[in-house]
Design a protein around this motif. Structure first.
Motif, PDB file in Angstrom:
ATOM      1  N   GLU A 203       0.978  -1.215   0.059  1.00  0.00           N
ATOM      2  CA  GLU A 203      -0.127   0.108  -0.049  1.00  0.00           C
ATOM      3  C   GLU A 203       0.760   1.193  -0.117  1.00  0.00           C
ATOM      4  OE1 GLU A 203      -3.206   0.027  -0.461  1.00  0.00           O
ATOM      5  OE2 GLU A 203      -3.341  -2.304  -0.224  1.00  0.00           O
ATOM      6  N   GLY A 204       0.582   2.113  -0.971  1.00  0.00           N
ATOM      7  CA  GLY A 204       1.314   3.402  -1.076  1.00  0.00           C
ATOM      8  C   GLY A 204       2.805   3.205  -1.526  1.00  0.00           C
ATOM      9  N   GLU A 205       3.707   3.803  -1.024  1.00  0.00           N
ATOM     10  CA  GLU A 205       5.114   3.960  -1.617  1.00  0.00           C
ATOM     11  C   GLU A 205       5.885   2.742  -1.202  1.00  0.00           C
ATOM     12  OE1 GLU A 205       6.940   7.559  -0.688  1.00  0.00           O
ATOM     13  OE2 GLU A 205       5.231   8.777  -2.167  1.00  0.00           O
ATOM     14  N   LEU A 206       6.587   1.988  -2.249  1.00  0.00           N
ATOM     15  CA  LEU A 206       7.556   1.174  -1.918  1.00  0.00           C
ATOM     16  C   LEU A 206       8.891   1.657  -2.286  1.00  0.00           C
ATOM     17  CD1 LEU A 206       8.224  -1.773  -0.959  1.00  0.00           C
ATOM     18  CD2 LEU A 206       8.070  -2.615  -3.615  1.00  0.00           C
ATOM     19  N   ASP A 207       9.414   2.183  -1.014  1.00  0.00           N
ATOM     20  CA  ASP A 207      10.756   2.873  -1.248  1.00  0.00           C
ATOM     21  C   ASP A 207      11.544   2.720  -0.180  1.00  0.00           C
ATOM     22  OD1 ASP A 207       9.228   4.295   1.028  1.00  0.00           O
ATOM     23  OD2 ASP A 207       9.053   6.026   0.037  1.00  0.00           O
ATOM     24  N   HIS A 208      12.968   3.370   0.355  1.00  0.00           N
ATOM     25  CA  HIS A 208      13.386   3.236   1.251  1.00  0.00           C
ATOM     26  C   HIS A 208      12.916   3.339   2.808  1.00  0.00           C
ATOM     27  CE1 HIS A 208      13.155   7.692   1.454  1.00  0.00           C
ATOM     28  NE2 HIS A 208      13.717   7.567   2.766  1.00  0.00           N
ATOM     29  N   GLU A 209      11.929   3.969   2.831  1.00  0.00           N
ATOM     30  CA  GLU A 209      11.234   3.775   4.260  1.00  0.00           C
ATOM     31  C   GLU A 209      10.331   2.488   4.221  1.00  0.00           C
ATOM     32  OE1 GLU A 209       9.134   7.597   4.991  1.00  0.00           O
ATOM     33  OE2 GLU A 209      10.781   8.597   4.717  1.00  0.00           O
ATOM     34  N   SER A 210      10.064   2.076   3.360  1.00  0.00           N
ATOM     35  CA  SER A 210       8.893   0.841   3.410  1.00  0.00           C
ATOM     36  C   SER A 210       9.511  -0.545   2.883  1.00  0.00           C
ATOM     37  CB  SER A 210       7.491   1.147   2.805  1.00  0.00           C
ATOM     38  OG  SER A 210       7.776   1.205   1.612  1.00  0.00           O
ATOM     39  N   CYS A 211      10.525  -0.507   2.144  1.00  0.00           N
ATOM     40  CA  CYS A 211      10.876  -1.669   1.533  1.00  0.00           C
ATOM     41  C   CYS A 211      11.173  -2.811   2.629  1.00  0.00           C
ATOM     42  CB  CYS A 211      12.000  -1.587   0.704  1.00  0.00           C
ATOM     43  SG  CYS A 211      13.638  -0.919   1.243  1.00  0.00           S
ATOM     44  N   GLU A 212      11.959  -2.306   3.790  1.00  0.00           N
ATOM     45  CA  GLU A 212      12.373  -3.318   4.719  1.00  0.00           C
ATOM     46  C   GLU A 212      11.157  -4.300   5.181  1.00  0.00           C
ATOM     47  OE1 GLU A 212      15.026  -2.432   7.818  1.00  0.00           O
ATOM     48  OE2 GLU A 212      16.219  -0.887   6.572  1.00  0.00           O
ATOM     49  N   GLY A 213      10.011  -3.535   5.343  1.00  0.00           N
ATOM     50  CA  GLY A 213       8.598  -4.231   5.738  1.00  0.00           C
ATOM     51  C   GLY A 213       8.354  -5.288   4.819  1.00  0.00           C
ATOM     52  N   LEU A 214       8.242  -4.905   3.527  1.00  0.00           N
ATOM     53  CA  LEU A 214       7.767  -6.156   2.414  1.00  0.00           C
ATOM     54  C   LEU A 214       8.833  -7.323   2.790  1.00  0.00           C
ATOM     55  CD1 LEU A 214       6.452  -7.016   0.138  1.00  0.00           C
ATOM     56  CD2 LEU A 214       8.148  -5.940  -1.276  1.00  0.00           C
ATOM     57  N   VAL A 215       9.922  -7.257   2.756  1.00  0.00           N
ATOM     58  CA  VAL A 215      11.116  -8.151   2.608  1.00  0.00           C
ATOM     59  C   VAL A 215      10.983  -8.899   3.908  1.00  0.00           C
ATOM     60  CG1 VAL A 215      13.441  -8.661   3.038  1.00  0.00           C
ATOM     61  CG2 VAL A 215      12.822  -7.173   1.387  1.00  0.00           C
ATOM     62  N   ARG A 216      10.749  -8.271   5.199  1.00  0.00           N
ATOM     63  CA  ARG A 216      10.403  -8.914   6.476  1.00  0.00           C
ATOM     64  C   ARG A 216       9.118  -9.652   6.508  1.00  0.00           C
ATOM     65  NH1 ARG A 216      11.557  -4.861   9.530  1.00  0.00           N
ATOM     66  NH2 ARG A 216       9.750  -3.928   9.443  1.00  0.00           N
TER      67      ARG A 216
ATOM     68  N   CYS B 279       0.210  -5.635  -5.685  1.00  0.00           N
ATOM     69  CA  CYS B 279       0.784  -4.190  -5.850  1.00  0.00           C
ATOM     70  C   CYS B 279      -0.384  -3.421  -6.256  1.00  0.00           C
ATOM     71  CB  CYS B 279       1.615  -4.343  -7.184  1.00  0.00           C
ATOM     72  SG  CYS B 279       3.084  -5.537  -6.964  1.00  0.00           S
ATOM     73  N   ALA B 280      -1.572  -3.606  -6.141  1.00  0.00           N
ATOM     74  CA  ALA B 280      -2.620  -2.770  -6.629  1.00  0.00           C
ATOM     75  C   ALA B 280      -2.628  -1.355  -5.726  1.00  0.00           C
ATOM     76  CB  ALA B 280      -4.094  -3.502  -6.273  1.00  0.00           C
ATOM     77  N   GLY B 281      -2.364  -1.520  -4.766  1.00  0.00           N
ATOM     78  CA  GLY B 281      -2.315  -0.176  -3.839  1.00  0.00           C
ATOM     79  C   GLY B 281      -0.902   0.565  -3.817  1.00  0.00           C
ATOM     80  N   MET B 282      -0.141   0.178  -4.796  1.00  0.00           N
ATOM     81  CA  MET B 282       1.150   0.696  -4.851  1.00  0.00           C
ATOM     82  C   MET B 282       1.303   1.854  -5.442  1.00  0.00           C
ATOM     83  SD  MET B 282       4.653  -0.820  -6.540  1.00  0.00           S
ATOM     84  CE  MET B 282       4.894  -2.172  -5.779  1.00  0.00           C
ATOM     85  N   THR B 283       1.743   2.988  -5.074  1.00  0.00           N
ATOM     86  CA  THR B 283       1.609   4.518  -5.639  1.00  0.00           C
ATOM     87  C   THR B 283       2.912   4.694  -6.356  1.00  0.00           C
ATOM     88  OG1 THR B 283       1.891   5.553  -3.654  1.00  0.00           O
ATOM     89  CG2 THR B 283      -0.221   5.181  -4.409  1.00  0.00           C
ATOM     90  N   LEU B 284       3.918   4.135  -5.779  1.00  0.00           N
ATOM     91  CA  LEU B 284       5.312   4.454  -6.564  1.00  0.00           C
ATOM     92  C   LEU B 284       6.371   3.378  -5.942  1.00  0.00           C
ATOM     93  CD1 LEU B 284       7.329   7.756  -6.383  1.00  0.00           C
ATOM     94  CD2 LEU B 284       8.340   5.687  -4.859  1.00  0.00           C
ATOM     95  N   CYS B 285       7.205   2.970  -6.745  1.00  0.00           N
ATOM     96  CA  CYS B 285       8.276   2.240  -6.488  1.00  0.00           C
ATOM     97  C   CYS B 285       9.759   2.740  -6.987  1.00  0.00           C
ATOM     98  CB  CYS B 285       8.010   0.838  -7.320  1.00  0.00           C
ATOM     99  SG  CYS B 285       9.223  -0.576  -7.109  1.00  0.00           S
ATOM    100  N   ASP B 286      10.639   2.944  -5.832  1.00  0.00           N
ATOM    101  CA  ASP B 286      11.665   3.653  -6.297  1.00  0.00           C
ATOM    102  C   ASP B 286      12.804   2.389  -6.232  1.00  0.00           C
ATOM    103  OD1 ASP B 286      12.526   3.130  -3.740  1.00  0.00           O
ATOM    104  OD2 ASP B 286      12.793   5.320  -3.144  1.00  0.00           O
ATOM    105  N   SER B 287      14.261   3.012  -6.395  1.00  0.00           N
ATOM    106  CA  SER B 287      15.174   1.922  -6.563  1.00  0.00           C
ATOM    107  C   SER B 287      15.296   1.186  -5.520  1.00  0.00           C
ATOM    108  CB  SER B 287      16.454   2.739  -7.178  1.00  0.00           C
ATOM    109  OG  SER B 287      16.860   3.401  -5.868  1.00  0.00           O
ATOM    110  N   MET B 288      15.046   1.581  -4.170  1.00  0.00           N
ATOM    111  CA  MET B 288      15.083   0.610  -3.220  1.00  0.00           C
ATOM    112  C   MET B 288      14.032  -0.055  -3.005  1.00  0.00           C
ATOM    113  SD  MET B 288      17.560   1.129  -1.246  1.00  0.00           S
ATOM    114  CE  MET B 288      17.141   0.455   0.134  1.00  0.00           C
ATOM    115  N   GLY B 289      12.677   0.236  -3.638  1.00  0.00           N
ATOM    116  CA  GLY B 289      11.603  -0.750  -3.705  1.00  0.00           C
ATOM    117  C   GLY B 289      12.007  -1.812  -4.664  1.00  0.00           C
ATOM    118  N   LEU B 290      12.388  -1.381  -5.847  1.00  0.00           N
ATOM    119  CA  LEU B 290      12.865  -2.523  -6.884  1.00  0.00           C
ATOM    120  C   LEU B 290      13.905  -3.358  -6.100  1.00  0.00           C
ATOM    121  CD1 LEU B 290      12.704  -3.602  -9.718  1.00  0.00           C
ATOM    122  CD2 LEU B 290      14.677  -2.000 -10.226  1.00  0.00           C
TER     123      LEU B 290
END
Length: 105
Positions: free
Chosen positions: A17-30, A49-60
């Motif tokens: 949900e929301g941005e998959l970025d440097h602040e949230s990516c650890e949560g996904l992996v965990r 990924c329906a609620g994903m609004t952004l994916c930056d390099s850390m999200g990738l």
């Protein structure tokens, strides 16, 4: 001897949900790591990924780590309901084939 039918495959869905970025990516992996360690074992991990609004390099990078972890555990991975911006990023970076491929048996 009595044979029992194989149990149905066990699938877990992890929403993004929301941005998959440097602040949230650890949560996904965990979260995926916890599901891979669960008993009974999970057969497939679906990242919704329906609620994903952004994916930056850390999200990738997190998605690539999830792919490696799922493959190492011998499970399957699906990236469901990918928004156009994610598909574009995967194709631009050359990671689409790897992230979207089915794990060979």
């Amino acid at each position: 001897m009595t044979t029992r039918p194989a149990p149905p495959p066990r699938t877990v869905t992890v929403p993004v949900e929301g941005e998959l970025d440097h602040e949230s990516c650890e949560g996904l992996v965990r979260e995926v790591t916890l599901h891979l360690a669960a008993r009974p074992p999970v057969d497939m991990v679906r990242v919704d990924c329906a609620g994903m609004t952004l994916c930056d390099s850390m999200g990738l990078s997190a998605l690539l780590q999830v792919r490696r972890d799922v493959d190492a555990a011998g499970r399957r991975l699906r990236l469901d309901h990918r928004p156009a911006h994610l598909d574009r990023l995967l194709h631009l970076t050359g990671t689409a084939e790897y992230l979207l491929a089915d794990r060979p048996d």
